[in-house]
Scaffold this active site. Structure first.
Site, PDB file in Angstrom:
ATOM      1  N   LYS A  19      44.742  50.154  39.682  1.00  0.00           N
ATOM      2  CA  LYS A  19      45.682  50.121  40.810  1.00  0.00           C
ATOM      3  C   LYS A  19      46.529  51.386  40.695  1.00  0.00           C
ATOM      4  CE  LYS A  19      47.197  46.087  39.278  1.00  0.00           C
ATOM      5  NZ  LYS A  19      47.479  45.233  40.417  1.00  0.00           N
ATOM      6  N   ARG A  20      47.324  51.696  41.705  1.00  0.00           N
ATOM      7  CA  ARG A  20      48.207  52.848  41.567  1.00  0.00           C
ATOM      8  C   ARG A  20      49.069  52.694  40.318  1.00  0.00           C
ATOM      9  NH1 ARG A  20      48.372  56.655  45.858  1.00  0.00           N
ATOM     10  NH2 ARG A  20      49.921  57.659  44.533  1.00  0.00           N
ATOM     11  N   LYS A  42      40.041  40.845  44.973  1.00  0.00           N
ATOM     12  CA  LYS A  42      38.689  41.393  44.782  1.00  0.00           C
ATOM     13  C   LYS A  42      38.126  40.932  43.445  1.00  0.00           C
ATOM     14  CE  LYS A  42      40.414  45.518  47.084  1.00  0.00           C
ATOM     15  NZ  LYS A  42      41.009  46.842  46.780  1.00  0.00           N
ATOM     16  N   HIS A  93      55.810  45.555  53.905  1.00  0.00           N
ATOM     17  CA  HIS A  93      54.915  45.610  52.745  1.00  0.00           C
ATOM     18  C   HIS A  93      55.612  45.743  51.410  1.00  0.00           C
ATOM     19  CE1 HIS A  93      50.862  45.783  54.502  1.00  0.00           C
ATOM     20  NE2 HIS A  93      51.482  46.276  55.554  1.00  0.00           N
ATOM     21  N   THR A 148      46.094  43.068  46.435  1.00  0.00           N
ATOM     22  CA  THR A 148      44.801  42.702  46.995  1.00  0.00           C
ATOM     23  C   THR A 148      43.705  42.966  45.962  1.00  0.00           C
ATOM     24  OG1 THR A 148      44.668  44.902  48.005  1.00  0.00           O
ATOM     25  CG2 THR A 148      45.364  43.074  49.425  1.00  0.00           C
ATOM     26  N   LYS A 197      54.306  47.955  38.321  1.00  0.00           N
ATOM     27  CA  LYS A 197      53.016  47.325  38.034  1.00  0.00           C
ATOM     28  C   LYS A 197      52.788  47.177  36.524  1.00  0.00           C
ATOM     29  CE  LYS A 197      50.780  48.998  42.317  1.00  0.00           C
ATOM     30  NZ  LYS A 197      50.129  47.821  42.942  1.00  0.00           N
TER      31      LYS A 197
HETATM   32  C1  LIG Z   1      42.308  47.165  46.501  1.00  0.00           C
HETATM   33  C2  LIG Z   1      42.701  48.549  46.196  1.00  0.00           C
HETATM   34  C3  LIG Z   1      44.040  48.858  45.907  1.00  0.00           C
HETATM   35  C4  LIG Z   1      45.122  47.813  45.821  1.00  0.00           C
HETATM   36  O1  LIG Z   1      45.189  47.333  44.483  1.00  0.00           O
HETATM   37  P1  LIG Z   1      46.434  46.470  43.959  1.00  0.00           P
HETATM   38  O2  LIG Z   1      45.966  45.980  42.632  1.00  0.00           O
HETATM   39  O3  LIG Z   1      46.631  45.355  44.939  1.00  0.00           O
HETATM   40  O4  LIG Z   1      47.591  47.379  43.872  1.00  0.00           O
HETATM   41  C5  LIG Z   1      44.355  50.176  45.640  1.00  0.00           C
HETATM   42  N1  LIG Z   1      43.424  51.146  45.667  1.00  0.00           N
HETATM   43  C6  LIG Z   1      42.127  50.881  45.924  1.00  0.00           C
HETATM   44  C7  LIG Z   1      41.139  51.998  45.915  1.00  0.00           C
HETATM   45  C8  LIG Z   1      41.725  49.580  46.209  1.00  0.00           C
HETATM   46  O5  LIG Z   1      40.432  49.343  46.489  1.00  0.00           O
END
Ligand SMILES: *Cc1c(COP(=O)(O)O)cnc(C)c1O
Length: 835
Positions: free
Chosen positions: A562-563, A674, A370, A670, A568
């Protein structure tokens, strides 16, 4: 139990699915089971009662699924993951059972608002971010595709911490998510399994005169399984997620009680139960703590023993078909100690030879990588492993010795390569490289997006790729369209279904049929109205949970959630916001596009820089939002406590999706998928799955900027951010505002570390290098947004081309290339009997 003669076998009739059935059952649970009545109008208890109603319907399908699989005796897959970021269950269960409308009506008749009940459920936050959410999306797709896949994870007493913001800084609160019970789990004490720690090994001779290694004097911890139902979409399949809880073993307690060591005995009980007490809140970063290793082994051992003992019940000690009938998918290296554990179980407990056990092990294990970040590659110290898992370290050394002799045979005399490839890293303290163990012990190694898999083969794992090219493959991530479109955006889902039929829910490539409607003005108007409604709901959600800030629904909603991590590059986003603020202050506001920038995410509690980034966002937000000059033009908002249920409100309301990591650092992402599914347009670098998103939607519907991964690596050696700053007036002014303390007037120096890192030639994230290109892309965003019809068309096309990013596609690829399972239709009603 007393029973009447002739009443010994009763066929259980299936439960009713009408509104009247739901109302009757609801009343029964609310009053008779929960002991509440009309005096207690609590959304929480009403939600609990409704959940029981829904759970009953899942339960009968769950039983039928279990029986169908048992009868088929087919191959099974076990998805091992330290994290399952499930979020809420009730609304997803109703959606997948196809009873949302009927239940909504039933609750309405009872004077209850279904949204309130849904929102009273606590998130199951058993994960950090992308990796844990991927596991949750995967098991949803497996159930929808009717594949016999079982998830194995840990039942943490405390999940991902709750984030609050105090004076602009992150403050963590423990997430005691089990406080009021978790209605969706079933404790299965009858399947408890002991897991060994400590002790030592001895070679003994068994009844047949064969040598067997015994692991003795161990301190055992009991693993108790808690099963959670995982429903497929309207197909009667309900798969299982099995989560382990650690408790002290009774035997252990008893010994100490007999010796009179009452206090020690209770203390030991606490030590045992620490194992599943808390989720480690680090995303993409490991820290070598003993408790974490205990957690990993606890998951691997309990899950493998569970699978193996089930096998032995059916087949005795004949393991000849085990590898044909089972596969373990390892979600990153976290559960990769499973490789050594399966060897131990097969040899020490079931008497197989090394060669027999090894053949089975590597034909059974598959590993998903990952991350490319070196700091996130797990290593465990050999002395720690020797103390905690003495038998496992012996096996790892033997695996390594045999592996290295294979390498030596392949590349005679290449000692440098032996050193590079060894599972054991030499140094002041020897370390076990878990990723190498995972590669050596698996038949399949996959990355999670095309670029990521390519970089694994050409970089991080090149030596292994040279040796075993056939093991390597790509499986681009996805998200489940049930939760991330049908569930979270019912209005848009309704419009899509009205337009192209309902097939898209289980075949997302159907969304392509929306393409011609992008040119239909009436359709665009409806699409736009739905986006506006979602933006309004996002504003309401934000108001409900945080102090009010004026948000203009006509503004461009520019979202990065995101985190929080340096790679990032939330800081790049903030630099752009400061630039916009600077333009407003200079009066450079002709043809201005009003913009609302929303940033959210949690920082690992020990990640100093990430916490500084949160503070910076909040301080900049405070200055901007309290300046009347920005009114109607620009606002910046930090969304606290980002989590799954928050994302379900956020992604439908986003116009612009920020995916701005340094190229080559985000394995897949991911969140990007979304947003795309919900009609947001991406501004992004050529990183992770962004590349594939852009390919699908077309370059004209994606705002690209930044250096490529190859350009980043070339530039690294002669990167000079200070020169770039001095040669770019806009950037120079932004940096000046930052450095002059404009955003930290009474907190001198607090952003020094951030500024220093941005200006360092060694900045691994090279934020300054991409600033100008990012600004230009944001200018293109503004122009596009001003052309409402064009923007709406782009939005529709993003959704229409998001079909590839369904986990149904990802899981189909896993199954075709790695698992090779037969899908199984579930017999329902099954004719369940009670004897
Ligand atoms: C989808 C999701 C992530 C992943 O987000 P990235 O932008 O791909 O880092 C992290 N936390 C939550 C709660 C999510 O739903």
């Amino acid at each position: 139990m007393t029973s009447k003669p002739n009443a010994s076998i009763t066929e259980l009739p299936e439960l009713g699915m009408t509104k009247e059935d739901f109302i009757a059952d609801f009343k029964q649970y609310y009053v008779h089971c929960l002991g509440r009545d009309e005096d207690c109008r609590s959304p929480f208890y009403a939600g609990e009662a409704l959940s029981q109603v829904v759970r009953d319907r899942l339960m009968e399908r769950w039983k039928a699924t279990h029986k169908t699989y048992k009868q088929a005796r087919g191959k099974r897959v076990f998805y091992l993951s330290m994290e399952f970021l499930m979020g809420r269950t009730l609304s997803n269960a109703m959606l997948n059972l196809g009873i949302t409308d009927t239940i909504t009506q039933a609750m309405y008749d009872l004077g209850l608002e279904i949204e309130e009940l849904i929102d009273s459920e606590h998130d199951a936050g058993l994960g950090n971010g992308g990796l844990g959410r991927l596991a949750a999306c995967f098991i949803d797709s497996c159930a929808t595709l009717q594949l016999p896949v079982m998830g194995y994870g840990l039942r943490y007493e405390y999940g991902m911490f709750t984030q609050t913001i105090v004076n602009g800084e992150q403050v963590e609160k423990p997430d005691h998510w089990l406080r009021n019970g978790y209605i969706w789990e079933i404790e299965r004490l009858e399947y408890a399994i002991p897991v060994k720690f400590g002790g030592h090994t001895e070679v003994q001779t068994d009844e047949e005169g064969k040598h067997r290694v015994c692991w003795l004097n161990t301190t055992d911890v009991l693993a108790i399984p808690f099963d959670v139902p995982v429903p497929g979409y309207r197909n009667n399949t309900v798969n299982t997620l099995r989560l382990w809880k650690a408790v002290a073993t009774e035997e252990f307690d008893l010994e100490d009680f007999n010796a009179g060591d009452y206090a020690e005995s209770v203390a030991a009980k606490i030590t045992a139960e620490h194992i599943t007490m808390v989720l480690y809140p680090n995303d993409a970063n490991e820290n070598g703590k003993e408790l974490r290793l205990r957690q990993q082994y606890f998951l691997a051992s309990a899950s493998l023993q569970d699978v193996v003992s089930h096998w032995v019940k059916l087949h005795g000690h004949d393991f000849s078909q085990f590898a044909h009938k089972s596969c373990f998918q390892l979600n990153d290296t976290h559960p990769s100690i499973a490789i050594a554990e399966l060897m131990r179980l097969l040899m020490d407990l079931h008497g197989l030879s090394w060669d027999e056990a090894w053949q089975i092990t590597y034909e059974t294990m598959a590993y998903t990588n990952h991350t490319l970040l070196p700091e996130a590659l797990e290593k465990w110290s050999v002395p720690l492993m020797r103390r905690l898992l003495p038998r496992l370290i012996e096996i790892i050394f033997e695996i390594n010795a045999r592996f290295l002799s294979q390498v030596a045979a392949h590349w005679p005399g290449d000692n440098e390569r032996l050193r590079r490839m060894s599972i054991i890293e030499e140094g002041p303290v020897q370390q076990v490289r878990m990723a190498y163990l995972a590669i050596v012990g698996s038949f399949s190694v996959n990355g999670v997006a095309h670029l990521h898999s390519k970089l694994l083969q050409q970089g991080l794992f090149k030596d292994f790729y040279d040796l075993w090219p056939h093991k390597f493959n790509n499986k681009t991530n996805g998200v489940t369209p049930r939760r991330w479109l049908a569930g979270c955006n019912p209005e848009l889902a309704q419009l899509i279904t009205e337009t192209i039929g309902e097939q898209w829910v289980t075949d997302l490539s159907e969304l392509k049929k929306l393409t011609p409607y992008a040119d239909n003005a009436e359709f665009r108007a409806r699409w736009r109205q739905i986006k506006q409604n979602a933006k309004q709901r996002l504003i309401d959600y934000k108001k409900q949970h945080q102090e009010p800030v004026h948000l203009d629904i006509g503004a461009l909603f520019d979202v990065q959630v995101k985190r929080i991590h340096e790679y990032k590059r939330q800081t790049l986003n903030v630099l752009h916001v400061i630039h916009l603020y600077d333009r407003i202050k200079r009066g450079d506001t002709q043809n201005w596009t009003p913009r609302c920038v929303l940033i959210g995410g949690k920082a690992a509690p020990g990640y100093f820089m990430a916490k500084k980034i949160i503070k910076l966002i909040n301080n900049v937000a405070h200055v901007i939002n309290s300046d009347p000059d920005t009114h109607g033009k620009l606002s910046l908002i930090f969304l606290t406590d980002y989590r799954v249920s928050a994302m379900e409100k956020i992604c439908p309301g986003a116009d612009l999706s920020e995916q701005i990591s340094t190229a080559g650092k985000e394995a897949s992402g991911t969140g990007n998928m979304k947003f795309m599914m919900n009609g947001a347009i991406t501004i992004g670098t050529l990183d992770g799955a962004n590349i594939e998103i852009r390919e699908e939607v077309g370059e004209e519907n994606f705002f690209l900027f930044g250096l490529t991964e190859a350009e980043i690596e070339v530039k690294r050696s002669h990167y000079n951010p200070v020169t770039i700053i001095n040669e770019d007036q806009d950037l120079h002014r932004v940096m000046h505002l930052l450095e002059s303390g404009h955003f930290n007037q009474f907190e001198p120096g607090i952003f020094d570390a951030l500024i220093t890192s941005l200006k360092s030639p060694d900045d691994p994230w090279m934020t300054i290098a991409d600033f100008r290109s990012y600004l230009d892309a944001q200018r293109r965003v503004e122009h596009a947004y001003q052309n409402t019809e064009l923007w709406t068309k782009m939005s529709i096309l993003n959704c229409a081309n998001s079909g590839r990013f369904s986990t149904d596609r990802t899981i189909t690829e896993y199954n075709n290339d790695i698992w090779k399972l037969q899908s199984k239709a579930i017999k329902f009603p099954y004719g369940l009997k009670f004897t």
